[in-house]
Design a protein around this motif. Structure first.
Motif, short mmCIF file in Angstrom:
data_model
loop_
_atom_site.label_atom_id
_atom_site.label_comp_id
_atom_site.label_asym_id
_atom_site.label_seq_id
_atom_site.Cartn_x
_atom_site.Cartn_y
_atom_site.Cartn_z
N GLN A 66 0.82 -1.22 0.00
CA GLN A 66 0.00 0.00 0.00
C GLN A 66 0.86 1.26 0.00
N ASN A 67 1.98 1.19 0.65
CA ASN A 67 2.88 2.35 0.66
C ASN A 67 3.50 2.59 -0.71
N LEU A 68 3.60 1.52 -1.50
CA LEU A 68 4.22 1.65 -2.82
C LEU A 68 3.23 2.07 -3.90
N VAL A 69 1.95 1.87 -3.65
CA VAL A 69 0.94 2.13 -4.69
C VAL A 69 0.99 3.58 -5.15
N ALA A 70 1.08 4.52 -4.21
CA ALA A 70 1.11 5.94 -4.58
C ALA A 70 2.31 6.25 -5.46
N THR A 71 3.42 5.58 -5.22
CA THR A 71 4.61 5.79 -6.05
C THR A 71 4.40 5.25 -7.45
N TYR A 72 3.75 4.10 -7.55
CA TYR A 72 3.52 3.50 -8.86
C TYR A 72 2.50 4.30 -9.68
N VAL A 73 1.58 4.97 -8.98
CA VAL A 73 0.61 5.85 -9.68
C VAL A 73 1.36 6.98 -10.37
N LEU A 74 2.33 7.57 -9.69
CA LEU A 74 3.12 8.63 -10.31
C LEU A 74 4.02 8.08 -11.41
N LEU A 75 4.51 6.86 -11.20
CA LEU A 75 5.40 6.24 -12.17
C LEU A 75 4.72 6.00 -13.50
N ALA A 76 3.40 5.80 -13.49
CA ALA A 76 2.66 5.47 -14.71
C ALA A 76 2.77 6.56 -15.77
N ARG A 77 3.03 7.81 -15.37
CA ARG A 77 3.09 8.92 -16.31
C ARG A 77 4.53 9.40 -16.54
N SER A 78 5.48 8.58 -16.13
CA SER A 78 6.89 8.96 -16.26
C SER A 78 7.43 8.56 -17.63
N GLU A 79 8.55 9.16 -17.99
CA GLU A 79 9.19 8.85 -19.27
C GLU A 79 9.68 7.40 -19.30
N LEU A 80 10.06 6.86 -18.14
CA LEU A 80 10.53 5.48 -18.07
C LEU A 80 9.47 4.50 -18.53
N VAL A 81 8.20 4.83 -18.26
CA VAL A 81 7.09 3.95 -18.65
C VAL A 81 6.58 4.30 -20.05
N LEU A 82 6.53 5.57 -20.39
CA LEU A 82 5.86 5.98 -21.61
C LEU A 82 6.74 5.86 -22.86
N GLN A 83 8.04 5.96 -22.73
CA GLN A 83 8.88 5.85 -23.92
C GLN A 83 8.74 4.48 -24.59
N PRO A 84 8.73 3.37 -23.83
CA PRO A 84 8.48 2.07 -24.48
C PRO A 84 7.12 2.00 -25.17
N VAL A 85 6.10 2.70 -24.61
CA VAL A 85 4.77 2.72 -25.25
C VAL A 85 4.85 3.41 -26.60
N ILE A 86 5.57 4.54 -26.66
CA ILE A 86 5.73 5.27 -27.92
C ILE A 86 6.45 4.41 -28.94
N ASP A 87 7.47 3.72 -28.50
CA ASP A 87 8.23 2.86 -29.42
C ASP A 87 7.39 1.69 -29.91
N GLU A 88 6.64 1.10 -29.00
CA GLU A 88 5.83 -0.07 -29.37
C GLU A 88 4.72 0.28 -30.35
N LEU A 89 4.02 1.38 -30.12
CA LEU A 89 2.88 1.75 -30.96
C LEU A 89 3.27 2.68 -32.10
N ASP A 90 4.57 3.04 -32.15
CA ASP A 90 5.08 3.93 -33.19
C ASP A 90 4.30 5.25 -33.22
N LEU A 91 4.18 5.88 -32.04
CA LEU A 91 3.42 7.13 -31.91
C LEU A 91 4.29 8.32 -32.26
N ASP A 92 3.72 9.28 -32.94
CA ASP A 92 4.44 10.51 -33.30
C ASP A 92 4.22 11.55 -32.21
#
Length: 471
Positions: A66-92
């Motif tokens: 439970q203490n980690l959940v709040a951190t993971y919520v913020l992590l979801a919008r980080s570059e570490l998570v989103l850059q692989p999404v851009i690469d996978e879906l080939d988003l411009d």
């Protein structure tokens, strides 16, 4: 201003308020229709811990997660998570731009993370949501979660996949229409209040009394659309219009008891305040008491008596002043027995010099010897000083105040101007007062009853006349 004043100000501009509210609602509707549809897809992740064999260890692991959940919520919008999404879906796009379309949250006291993505395409919204959840789970297990025996101690599991949305969540047409209507309504109310402050007008005897110390001699009722006051007074001497003018004429008798009143000028603060029609109507009412009356059009810059009376305006006051003709020759009979009109005459390049000349003073003195009453139509007092000069040559000046048009500050200014010039303001007359609530005698329902009785009396007279004719 009191609350009642604000409400009355809004009531006076109710049409503007309604129109602005309608325009605001229409604008909101148009904006909603022009805004592209936006779809939202949502999925859920469960955060669990694989460590713990005893009950106490499981409890500690649950609190740890439970203490980690709040951190993971913020992590979801980080570059570490989103850059692989851009690469996978080939988003411009960039991680920062993609983050503006992503939202993540966790219900209170839970270990569930809800991830949402928005897009103009429902299919792309679902794909982005799925990709973000997969990327978040991978980043947590690979890079973020503590390791024990080479395995992550925390794991994210997809418990609800991202479905392709069927309907857009934005724009909300209803919300935009309501918002536009509220904004338009607020603008309408603000306009009404500002108008009451900036363009405050005179609407009652109380307004005149609040702004000045001059008495109100009467309220002349407005005529029906397209009909001039003199014509109505001539046609119906028992109508409410004629009665309202007759009341003003009667009140003039109380202004000067010793010797009576013989002459006056009628002026206004600005043009278009119905002073000329008041001059003619007053002349008609005074002449009906078997008195000889002379109306003089001394508004040489914008004469109107000839237009109202349909008399020849080519020979008149200016011609008398320059000696081309006499008062007896230039004055014309009109409207009622004993009523004569001296129109403005030929155009003059020097109206002020003519009106302030000795010949004008002599003309007024001659008129006093030939007529029982003289009414002079003068130019607006705030425009030129003609009314001040001529008012001092007569018994005083009557001020025409146009209902809901004469500005409050103009009324105060004209009274101050008259005081500086030594002009005796006899009183004010409210012109074109709305017919609603005005009876034939100007008081309550008594006039309505009197009107009915008068109509019945006229009907009886007509019937008797027909009977005599039949005999």
């Amino acid at each position: 201003m009191t609350v009642g004043d604000y409400l009355r100000a809004i009531g006076r501009s109710w049409l503007v308020v309604v129109i602005l509210a309608a325009l605001g609602a229409a604008g909101g509707f148009g904006y909603a229709k022009l805004t592209p549809d936006t779809y939202r897809s949502t999925g859920s992740l469960l955060v669990t811990s694989d460590r713990g064999e005893s009950t106490s260890e499981l409890v500690q692991g649950s609190a740890y997660v439970q203490n980690l959940v709040a951190t993971y919520v913020l992590l979801a919008r980080s570059e570490l998570v989103l850059q692989p999404v851009i690469d996978e879906l080939d988003l411009d796009t960039t991680p920062r731009a993609l983050a503006s379309t992503i939202s993540a949250s966790s219900p209170l006291n839970s270990v569930v993370i809800e991830v949402s993505a928005t897009s103009a395409s429902p299919r792309l919204a679902a794909k982005i949501t799925e990709a973000v959840m997969d990327s978040l789970a991978t980043v947590v297990s690979r890079d973020v979660a503590p390791q024990a025996d080479g395995q992550p101690t925390v794991r994210l599991t997809v418990i609800q996949g991202a479905d392709e949305p069927r309907f857009p969540f934005a724009p909300s047409t209803r919300n935009f229409v309501l918002l536009g209507g509220v904004i338009g309504l607020a603008l309408g109310v603000a306009f009404s209040v500002l108008r009451a402050f900036a363009w405050q007008t005179v609407r009652s005897r109380a307004d005149v009394g609040r702004l000045t110390s001059i008495p109100v001699l009467g309220e002349v009722v407005e005529t029906r659309r397209g009909v001039q006051l003199p014509a109505v007074v001539l046609r119906d001497r028992l109508g409410i219009e004629a009665e309202s003018v007759r009341a003003v004429a009667a009140n003039l008798n109380f202004l000067k008891v010793d010797g009576g009143m013989k002459s006056l000028v009628v002026t206004s603060a600005a043009s278009g305040e119905a002073k000329s029609s008041l001059v003619i109507a007053l002349g008609i009412m005074i002449a009906e008491s078997s008195r000889s009356v002379l109306l003089i059009d001394a508004d040489l810059r914008s004469p109107s008596l000839a237009e109202y009376t349909q008399l020849d305006g080519g020979v008149g006051l200016t011609n008398v002043l320059i000696g081309e003709t006499t008062l007896a020759e230039a004055a014309q009979d009109w409207g009622a027995d004993g009523l004569r009109v001296l129109t403005s005459g030929a155009d003059a390049p020097n109206p002020s010099q003519l009106l302030t000349s000795q010949r004008m003073t002599d003309l007024l003195e001659e008129a006093r010897g030939e007529f029982d009453f003289i009414i002079v139509d003068c130019a607006p007092l705030l425009a030129v000083t003609d009314a001040t000069w001529l008012g001092n040559q007569t018994d005083g000046a009557l001020l025409a105040v146009l209902y809901d048009k004469t500005r409050a500050h103009n009324l105060e200014k004209v009274v101050n101007t008259a005081a500086v010039g030594g002009l005796n303001l006899l009183g004010a007359v409210l012109t074109r007062v709305p017919r609603r609530g005005v009876s034939r005698y100007g008081v309550g329902n008594y006039g309505a009853r009197a009107t009915t009785q008068a109509d019945g009396l006229r009907s009886k007279i007509r019937l008797r006349g027909r009977s005599r004719d039949n005999r």
